[in-house]
Write a protein that holds these residues in place. Structure first.
Motif, PDB file in Angstrom:
ATOM      1  N   SER A 119      27.924  32.929  35.100  1.00  0.00           N
ATOM      2  CA  SER A 119      27.743  34.261  34.546  1.00  0.00           C
ATOM      3  C   SER A 119      29.083  35.013  34.467  1.00  0.00           C
ATOM      4  CB  SER A 119      26.667  34.993  35.354  1.00  0.00           C
ATOM      5  OG  SER A 119      26.238  36.136  34.684  1.00  0.00           O
ATOM      6  N   GLY A 120      29.180  36.217  35.042  1.00  0.00           N
ATOM      7  CA  GLY A 120      30.324  37.077  34.772  1.00  0.00           C
ATOM      8  C   GLY A 120      31.556  36.844  35.627  1.00  0.00           C
ATOM      9  N   SER A 121      32.321  37.931  35.796  1.00  0.00           N
ATOM     10  CA  SER A 121      33.614  37.888  36.496  1.00  0.00           C
ATOM     11  C   SER A 121      34.460  36.744  35.925  1.00  0.00           C
ATOM     12  CB  SER A 121      33.405  37.764  38.006  1.00  0.00           C
ATOM     13  OG  SER A 121      34.640  37.853  38.690  1.00  0.00           O
ATOM     14  N   ASP A 122      35.105  35.958  36.792  1.00  0.00           N
ATOM     15  CA  ASP A 122      35.956  34.877  36.280  1.00  0.00           C
ATOM     16  C   ASP A 122      35.274  33.514  36.376  1.00  0.00           C
ATOM     17  OD1 ASP A 122      35.957  34.552  38.972  1.00  0.00           O
ATOM     18  OD2 ASP A 122      38.131  34.404  39.201  1.00  0.00           O
ATOM     19  N   ALA A 123      33.930  33.531  36.347  1.00  0.00           N
ATOM     20  CA  ALA A 123      33.190  32.259  36.414  1.00  0.00           C
ATOM     21  C   ALA A 123      33.557  31.351  35.240  1.00  0.00           C
ATOM     22  CB  ALA A 123      31.684  32.528  36.445  1.00  0.00           C
TER      23      ALA A 123
END
Ligand code: UN1
Length: 514
Positions: free
Chosen positions: A483-487
């Protein structure tokens, strides 16, 4: 009391076929009477909606080959142009939110607002991925040599194999697919064999988005089948990343197989999520947070609240109110807007719940509410069970086990250290919460020696994460983040680049040679 009657299987079949048609998939065309078939069922009645043609081993190999061929081209398309495909997908998901929600309700049994919410997660991750398509940043690093530039770049990784579970049949696919596509990776998807129709709808919408934006059709391939189908995908050396969501048992099989060929794995496995409720907690808010997290989605989220660790001074009022709220939860047809608890995915899940409740009681647990089967006469092949709360004398083996059903085990504590120790003393490490108004307790819960989970929340339940953060957990949960962040970094390969723009050749670490 039972609400209005459940819809008939034939009615649900017609509704599913209509939703599929609007999404661009023809149920009759994928229905098979010969060869290997896969039943599409609905947990609302337990009835069979269709028999689908299962993907053959040759077709699996061909799908991976096609995705791999496409990769060679897709990786050279500029990322913002790859983003245009995902932007179109997001627009189509928005236009077909109701259709997909219908399919999610029919196949996974989710209540209406949760089904719509799941599709909203897909739309949100598309937005996120489109923005990301202009932000796949590498960094410039201070190097030690004059006249040199040290930097890193991120490149597309290869084919991503996605194995997803029944409980988030479309959102988990979209987290992986939207990100993989902007990262330059084609996707081959093996959805849960329990939710093939939602998968057909997503595949059709993505195919349309690809056609509309001039992207190659091979950026996505769908495989319908059971375990052997997933195994073939997992073992294919052309699949660079296997992103697998499901049970710990599944992860234990997938991880070593992928490791044996030095492939990459992203695992989202079991959770056994707890909330600590301290004496200063706002009880109104806590009850609402607990009931949604524990009984919402009929206890079938990987982030579902399964353990309540409550201070002994607030246990009585909190439990009295939570039990009362549980007893008022409307259970039944998930299409009925009043319903808050729909069916479990199938009879086996119902049996697992009943058995876990029996085991908990044998271990000294006291059933405070729930566990009864409902609507058994009307839907003998379905599993409608009332969410249960069991007060446990200690954290026994059954409490340490994830049963994918709405059972909330309650433990009490006296000191905060005791609460933290109980909290972390399970094999899984996905999501966690603390309900408190004491800043020291809240911060301690989030600190290095606090919750050991990938998700740690304050004054909010364990489930219902937004897409903007990285999603995943530690220990038996598998360590993956999606999903989000730096995934997104899991979906790309990193290249470290040193460029010498001087006329000298100084060696690193001061080495002299020639
Ligand atoms: C899952 O149960 O596999 O945080 C995913 C949540 C949802 C995703 C759950 N956004 O509960």
């Amino acid at each position: 009391p039972a609400g209005p009657r459940l819809p008939a299987t034939a009615e649900l079949r017609a509704r599913a076929a209509a939703a599929l048609r609007r999404c661009g998939a023809d149920l009759d065309a994928v229905t098979a009477s010969t060869g290997e078939t896969l039943p599409a069922r609905t947990p609302l009645t337990g009835g069979t909606l269709a028999e689908l043609a299962a993907t053959t081993p040759e077709q699996i190999d061909a799908a991976v080959a096609e995705a791999h061929r496409t990769f060679r081209q897709w990786r050279t398309v500029p990322a913002p142009r790859r983003g245009a495909l995902v932007k179109r997908l997001g627009a189509l998901l928005t236009a077909h939110q109701e259709d997909l929600a219908d399919l999610v309700t029919i196949e996974a049994g989710k209540i209406r607002s949760e089904a719509l919410g799941e599709v909203q997660e897909m739309i949100d991750i598309c937005d996120f991925a489109v923005g990301l398509s202009r932000q796949l940043y590498g960094r410039t690093i201070a190097g030690e040599r004059p006249g040199h530039r040290l930097s890193e770049s991120w490149h597309p990784l290869g084919v991503v194999g996605v194995l997803s579970a029944f409980n988030f049949p479309v959102a988990v696919w979209s987290w992986n697919t939207a990100i993989a596509l902007v990262c330059g990776d084609p996707v081959v998807w093996k959805p849960s064999e329990l939710t093939p129709l939602t998968a057909l709808a997503c595949d059709a919408l993505l195919a349309r988005a690809a056609a509309d934006t001039g992207a190659p059709a091979g950026v996505h391939r769908l495989l319908l089948g059971a375990r052997d189908c997933g195994e073939r995908l997992v073992d294919d050396p052309r699949v660079a990343l296997v992103s697998a969501t499901g049970s710990v048992r599944m992860g234990r099989e997938v991880a070593p197989r992928v490791a044996a060929r030095f492939g990459r794995c992203l695992l989202e496995l079991g959770g056994n999520n707890a909330a600590v409720v301290t004496p200063s907690a706002d009880l109104d808010l806590t009850v609402r947070g607990v009931v949604f997290s524990a009984a919402g989605t009929a206890g079938q989220r990987c982030t579902t609240l399964r353990r309540l660790i409550v201070h002994e001074d607030v246990a009585e009022p909190l439990l009295a109110r939570t039990v009362r709220a549980y007893q008022q939860l409307p259970l039944g047809d998930p299409f009925d807007p009043a319903t808050l608890v729909g069916p479990l995915i199938g009879p086996a899940a119902g049996t697992a719940m009943t058995e876990a409740l029996a085991a908990a009681q044998r271990a000294g647990g006291k059933l405070l509410t729930g566990g009864e089967r409902c609507l058994a006469d009307e839907a003998p092949d379905a599993a409608y069970l009332r969410p249960a709360i069991v007060r446990m004398p200690e954290q026994t083996e059954i409490v340490r086990t994830e049963t994918f059903a709405p059972i909330l085990y309650v433990l009490t504590y006296r000191t905060f250290d005791e609460a933290l120790a109980l909290h972390n003393d399970v094999p899984q490490g996905l999501s966690s919460s603390i309900f408190t108004r004491d800043q020291r307790e809240a911060e301690r819960f989030l600190a290095a020696d606090g919750s050991d989970c990938g998700i740690a929340n304050v004054n909010i339940g364990t489930s219902g994460a937004e897409i903007g953060g990285a999603f995943g957990g530690e220990k038996e949960t598998g360590g993956g983040r999606e999903s989000g962040s730096d995934a997104w970094r899991a979906y790309m390969r990193r290249a470290t680049n040193t460029v010498n723009h001087s006329a000298d050749l100084p060696l690193a670490q001061g080495v002299s040679f020639l």
